[in-house]
Enzyme design. Structure first.
Site, PDB file in Angstrom:
ATOM      1  N   SER A  26       5.746   6.031   8.851  1.00  0.00           N
ATOM      2  CA  SER A  26       6.068   6.870   9.886  1.00  0.00           C
ATOM      3  C   SER A  26       5.991   8.260   9.255  1.00  0.00           C
ATOM      4  O   SER A  26       6.113   8.267   7.796  1.00  0.00           O
ATOM      5  CB  SER A  26       7.627   6.676  10.222  1.00  0.00           C
ATOM      6  N   TYR A  40      16.334   3.438   7.801  1.00  0.00           N
ATOM      7  CA  TYR A  40      15.066   3.484   8.427  1.00  0.00           C
ATOM      8  C   TYR A  40      14.105   4.302   7.551  1.00  0.00           C
ATOM      9  O   TYR A  40      12.987   4.028   7.145  1.00  0.00           O
ATOM     10  CB  TYR A  40      15.008   3.742   9.782  1.00  0.00           C
TER      11      TYR A  40
END
Length: 251
Positions: free
Chosen positions: A138, A151
């Site tokens: 990401s 995360y």
């Protein structure tokens, strides 16, 4: 990455980026196998895409990983591409006492799972032509989103692991790729209708172009500003980004 004639296993392949990527690669003449936890979702993608196969897999369960890796090697001996895409993302409130179950599940799924599955398949992949190990990280690996601190940390750790693995495999047959999406309209964080997020089909189309270019780091244009955030202004950039996103997620 070679675009046709591969045998590809994609984790988290029943929804979002994983499913869209699986379907796109299937349409380009590859044998695609998707992995996921929920049998009903696996059956649905198989029914909708004749020729795609599915295997039930929980990447957070070491027994499941070992069993699936062994099955893949036996049932799909030409397997040459592994795409580690499975992941979970939830608000985790790092300014408070962390929910231990959420924290553990996020680390096991997003970080330990891909490392464990790759480890189980690495010796097999080393024997295959045009072998690829790809990971979906990401842009939050480079600029953390404060409200999803765990995360973001797992994606940063996975990015670091990828750099090490790529270096160690540089003399082998195996290429190591990192796909680092920006905010995309998927079910993660209920983003399917988010206007600020990138449409999924646009993301997939642009990602395929970058994959075809031979790049090791797969970034679409919308993610490049986040990736370029390095140097002494990092903290200012991160704080400004999170001030904007706090208004989106918290109000």
């Amino acid at each position: 990455m070679k675009f046709t004639g591969n045998t590809i296993f994609i984790t988290g392949g029943t929804s979002g980026i994983g499913r869209a990527l699986a379907e796109a690669l299937h349409q380009r003449g590859n044998k695609v196998i998707v992995g996921g936890r929920r049998r009903a979702h696996l059956d649905e993608i198989v029914a909708a895409n004749p020729g795609i196969d599915a295997i039930q897999l929980d990447v957070a369960d070491p027994v499941s990983v070992e069993q699936v890796a062994a099955k893949l090697i036996v049932d799909y001996p030409n397997l040459n591409v592994l795409i580690n895409n499975a992941g979970i993302m939830q608000v985790d409130n790092a300014d408070q006492r962390l929910d231990d179950a959420l924290m553990t599940a996020t680390v096991e799924t997003n970080l330990v799972g891909p490392m464990r599955l790759t480890s189980a398949l690495i010796d097999h992949l080393k024997t295959k032509p045009d072998a690829v190990i790809a990971y979906t990280t990401s842009v939050l690996a480079f600029v953390p989103l404060a409200v999803t601190a765990v995360y973001s940390a797992t994606k940063a750790a996975l990015h670091s692991y990828i750099l090490s693995q790529r270096f160690l495999l540089q003399e082998s047959r195996v290429r190591v790729l990192e796909i680092a999406p920006p905010w995309v309209r998927t079910d993660l964080m209920n983003s399917r209708e988010a206007e600020q997020a990138m449409p999924l089909d646009q993301f997939i189309n642009e990602t395929l172009v970058v994959l075809d270019s031979g790049a090791d780091e797969v970034l679409v244009d919308a993610g490049k500003m986040m990736r370029g955030n390095v140097g002494p202004t990092e903290h200012e950039f991160v704080n400004g980004f999170n001030a904007q996103m706090k208004a989106v997620f918290i109000g």
